[in-house]
Design an enzyme around this catalytic site. Structure first.
Site, PDB file in Angstrom:
ATOM      1  N   GLU A  69    -103.520  57.111 112.510  1.00 14.47           N
ATOM      2  CA  GLU A  69    -102.999  58.171 111.985  1.00 14.47           C
ATOM      3  C   GLU A  69    -104.381  59.484 111.955  1.00 14.47           C
ATOM      4  O   GLU A  69    -103.869  60.653 112.214  1.00 14.47           O
ATOM      5  CB  GLU A  69    -102.563  57.994 110.616  1.00 14.47           C
ATOM      6  CG  GLU A  69    -101.465  57.412 110.434  1.00 14.47           C
ATOM      7  CD  GLU A  69    -101.489  55.666 110.596  1.00 14.47           C
ATOM      8  OE1 GLU A  69    -100.586  54.946 110.727  1.00 14.47           O
ATOM      9  OE2 GLU A  69    -102.844  55.208 110.579  1.00 14.47           O
ATOM     10  N   ARG A 118    -103.309  58.089 104.879  1.00 18.14           N
ATOM     11  CA  ARG A 118    -104.628  57.865 105.583  1.00 18.14           C
ATOM     12  C   ARG A 118    -105.268  58.915 106.413  1.00 18.14           C
ATOM     13  O   ARG A 118    -106.788  58.788 106.776  1.00 18.14           O
ATOM     14  CB  ARG A 118    -104.439  56.455 106.570  1.00 18.14           C
ATOM     15  CG  ARG A 118    -103.249  55.366 105.895  1.00 18.14           C
ATOM     16  CD  ARG A 118    -103.329  54.524 106.966  1.00 18.14           C
ATOM     17  NE  ARG A 118    -104.541  53.734 107.461  1.00 18.14           N
ATOM     18  CZ  ARG A 118    -104.303  52.529 107.943  1.00 18.14           C
ATOM     19  NH1 ARG A 118    -103.326  52.276 108.799  1.00 18.14           N
ATOM     20  NH2 ARG A 118    -105.534  51.812 108.274  1.00 18.14           N
ATOM     21  N   LYS A 149     -94.085  37.979 121.192  1.00 17.16           N
ATOM     22  CA  LYS A 149     -93.463  38.332 120.007  1.00 17.16           C
ATOM     23  C   LYS A 149     -91.954  38.372 120.011  1.00 17.16           C
ATOM     24  O   LYS A 149     -91.468  38.450 121.082  1.00 17.16           O
ATOM     25  CB  LYS A 149     -93.472  39.987 119.865  1.00 17.16           C
ATOM     26  CG  LYS A 149     -93.101  40.667 118.519  1.00 17.16           C
ATOM     27  CD  LYS A 149     -93.517  41.955 118.531  1.00 17.16           C
ATOM     28  CE  LYS A 149     -93.271  42.602 117.200  1.00 17.16           C
ATOM     29  NZ  LYS A 149     -93.818  44.198 117.016  1.00 17.16           N
TER      30      LYS A 149
END
Length: 626
Positions: free
Chosen positions: A348, A376, A263
């Site tokens: 979540e 969610r 990354k």
């Protein structure tokens, strides 16, 4: 611009040799650093998928072969390779290029995928549709930045592995979501890399040039689920990734291509950033990756500092987050109380039910989520927390209009959605002082609570001049013409509007309910003393605080006129936060216009009809006459 032209298309890539591909990758990284640092956006994730995305477009024929990105914030390179380089001059600006795949921008964007862990389910359905239509078309999914830690991804893998359909899962394994990926999955991926797991590649190839049936690899989790496995592959070697993808494309069933990437690749400030590899940046100096001057203090900062202060006197306080300790302000708490902070990955639903379990065990969990991602976990908030009346405090960051991230990230649904949970008390602080006070109150309550605040720098302190019951009165009007009811940070434009209205001869009182849901009966009683009630909130009007107050007033038998100002029930495009709020009549000008229009309609005995409340857009407010 060299090889990276504004009209670059996937066909052009297939004519480039190895040296030209390396040159193109370097140009893309330079372009991304310069452009994203100038406008803000997701930088680290896109720097890490340059070669992988190039290889995907060389092997697969987009858009005939759908390329689905999970999450969509790693699709900048895809946009550059499909002719959208010029659009980066207006990246995430109103009317400009979206920071996520966008169907209106290009035929190469099939799915506007900006919530993590969904792409594999899209792929499952797409591959079924192709099979039903008799079409031999693969579906390709780039899964990365921790998206495989989400439960929905595993539900999809469970179905895809036994479906026998052509789905290529390109696993961008950079070891991170925002911060390092948590849980057992990253350990398994690391073991695959440590052993040099190329057996899956040979098994897939079957030792010959003809496509071979995919046989699961027993020593591999993906193999156990029914996937062929290719890798690990150096994700920054275009030729290696391309070779792996071509082999996966020749398979007759689902395949995982495991690419190891870094990354922030190629940009030292991102590669060395200890927090999140410059996952997302505002306007920063390209040379350093840092903003000029001190960053303004934000609502997130205020929450994080307050939570640490409260933790000392609340030993049962624990914190839960879904892969976002830093972005939700929990990092200071995690540093001070590491044993009391739980990062569950991009999950979540699990976060909320796990918090319910913590509460059942005697703790008081604070679940810190972005408002858009909290949607969610509505079922878990309703039935796992709400039904049991458990002392769980939800803290929703980025509530209301978030700005440049657009419709999937605006946190504008929370008041309407979570207001339906029986027994859930919702607070909307207007400044840092009320945030601290309301969070402290939440920790004392034996039932579910929720606090919500915006994505922005902190505004001014807004003191109350009086306290009427539980209501903060911010301005007292002498003649009781108009009652302005503000929700959270809308107190600032509401007070500015009240000042202008007073100058024009319209007397108004401004109140902040503090705990905005359920509706305070004292507010309902107070409303009957005024000629007009106007509510202002940065959530959707339908089902929000204003509409619930209007319903409560009607139920009380009062005939006072009510005008609700808020966001429309539609997907609001990306742009600046202040600009979007103003466009929907939620600045001082819009509030003034709405009040004056409602008073005019009332004088004309027309308040029983819709009245225009926004000079810039289509928002209208329903009122009732006496």
């Amino acid at each position: 611009m060299g090889l990276l032209r504004t009209d670059l298309c996937p066909e052009d890539l297939r004519r480039l040799d190895a040296a030209e591909l390396a040159e193109l990758a370097a140009e893309i990284r330079s372009f991304l650093v310069e452009s994203v640092c100038r406008h803000g956006g997701h930088l680290g994730p896109n720097l890490g998928v340059v070669e992988v995305t190039i290889a995907m477009h060389r092997v697969f024929d987009s858009p005939r072969t759908p390329l689905v990105f999970d999450t969509g914030h790693q699709a900048y390179v895809h946009k550059l390779l499909t002719g959208r380089a010029a659009g980066f001059s207006q990246l995430r600006a109103a009317g400009g290029l979206s920071g996520y795949p966008n169907r209106a921008e290009s035929e190469h964007d099939l799915v506007e995928n900006s919530h993590a862990s969904t792409a594999l389910s899209y792929a499952d359905g797409l591959s079924k549709a192709f099979e039903l239509a008799g079409q031999d078309r693969p579906v390709v999914v780039l899964v990365g930045d921790g998206a495989l830690t989400g439960g929905l991804a595993w539900e999809a893998l469970n179905n895809l592995g036994t479906g026998g359909r052509r789905v290529v899962v390109v696993l961008n394994d950079n070891g991170r979501s925002y911060s390092p990926t948590v849980g057992g999955l990253p350990r398994h991926l690391a073991r695959l890399c440590d052993r040099g797991a190329y057996g899956g590649l040979q098994q897939l190839l079957g030792g010959g040039s003809a496509p071979a049936p995919v046989h699961p690899e027993p020593a591999n989790l993906f193999g156990e689920l029914g996937f062929g496995y290719v890798g690990p592959v150096d994700g920054h070697d275009v030729a290696a990734v391309e070779a792996a993808l071509r082999r996966a494309a020749a398979a007759t069933g689902p395949v995982v291509v495991h690419c190891r990437t870094q990354k922030g690749r190629g940009y030292p400030p991102a590669e060395t950033d200890p927090a999140d590899r410059l996952h997302t940046v505002g306007v920063v100096d390209p040379a350093t990756g840092r903003a000029a001057g001190a960053a303004p203090r934000t609502w997130t900062d205020a929450f994080g500092a307050t939570l640490v202060e409260l933790a000392e006197s609340h030993p049962k306080l624990v914190a839960v987050t879904a892969a976002m300790r830093g972005p939700t302000g929990l990092q200071p708490f995690a540093d001070a109380y590491p044993a009391r902070c739980f990062d569950v990955g991009i999950a979540e639903q699990h976060a909320v039910t796990s918090a319910a379990g913590l509460a059942l065990g005697g703790a008081h969990p604070v679940v810190a989520l972005y408002a858009t991602f909290a949607n969610r976990a509505f079922d878990q908030a309703l039935l796992d927390v709400g039904l049991h009346r458990l002392p769980v405090t939800f803290v929703l960051d980025r509530a209301g209009i978030t700005g440049p991230d657009g419709p999937s990230h605006h946190g504008m649904w929370d008041l309407a959605v979570f207001g339906a949970v029986p027994g859930l008390a919702v607070a909307a602080p207007r400044d840092p002082q009320t945030l601290a006070g309301e969070l402290a109150e939440a920790l004392e309550l034996p039932s579910p609570t929720m606090l919500r605040f915006p994505k922005s720098s902190l505004g001014p302190t807004v003191p109350a001049v009086e306290r009427w019951g539980r209501l903060d009165v911010l301005q007292v009007g002498a003649r009781r013409n108009v009652l302005l009811v503000c929700v959270g940070p809308t107190a600032v434009p509401a007070l500015a509007a009240a000042e202008r209205l007073t100058a024009s001869g319209v007397d108004s009182t401004v109140v902040d309910p503090r705990w905005v849901l359920p509706v305070d009966p004292e507010l309902v009683g107070l409303a009957d003393d005024y000629s007009l009630v106007v509510t202002v909130e940065d959530g959707v009007r339908a089902g929000g605080v204003g509409s619930r107050l209007a319903q409560s007033i009607a139920d009380s038998g009062s005939a006072v006129g009510v005008v609700n100002l808020g966001l429309p029930s539609e997907f609001v495009a990306h742009g600046g936060r202040a600009e979007l709020l103003g466009r929907h009549g939620l600045d001082a000008d819009g509030i003034c216009f709405a009040v004056q229009a409602a008073l005019h309609a009332r004088r004309s005995r027309r308040l029983d009809h819709a009245v225009p409340v926004n000079p810039r857009g289509p928002v209208a407010a329903a009122g009732r006459g006496r």
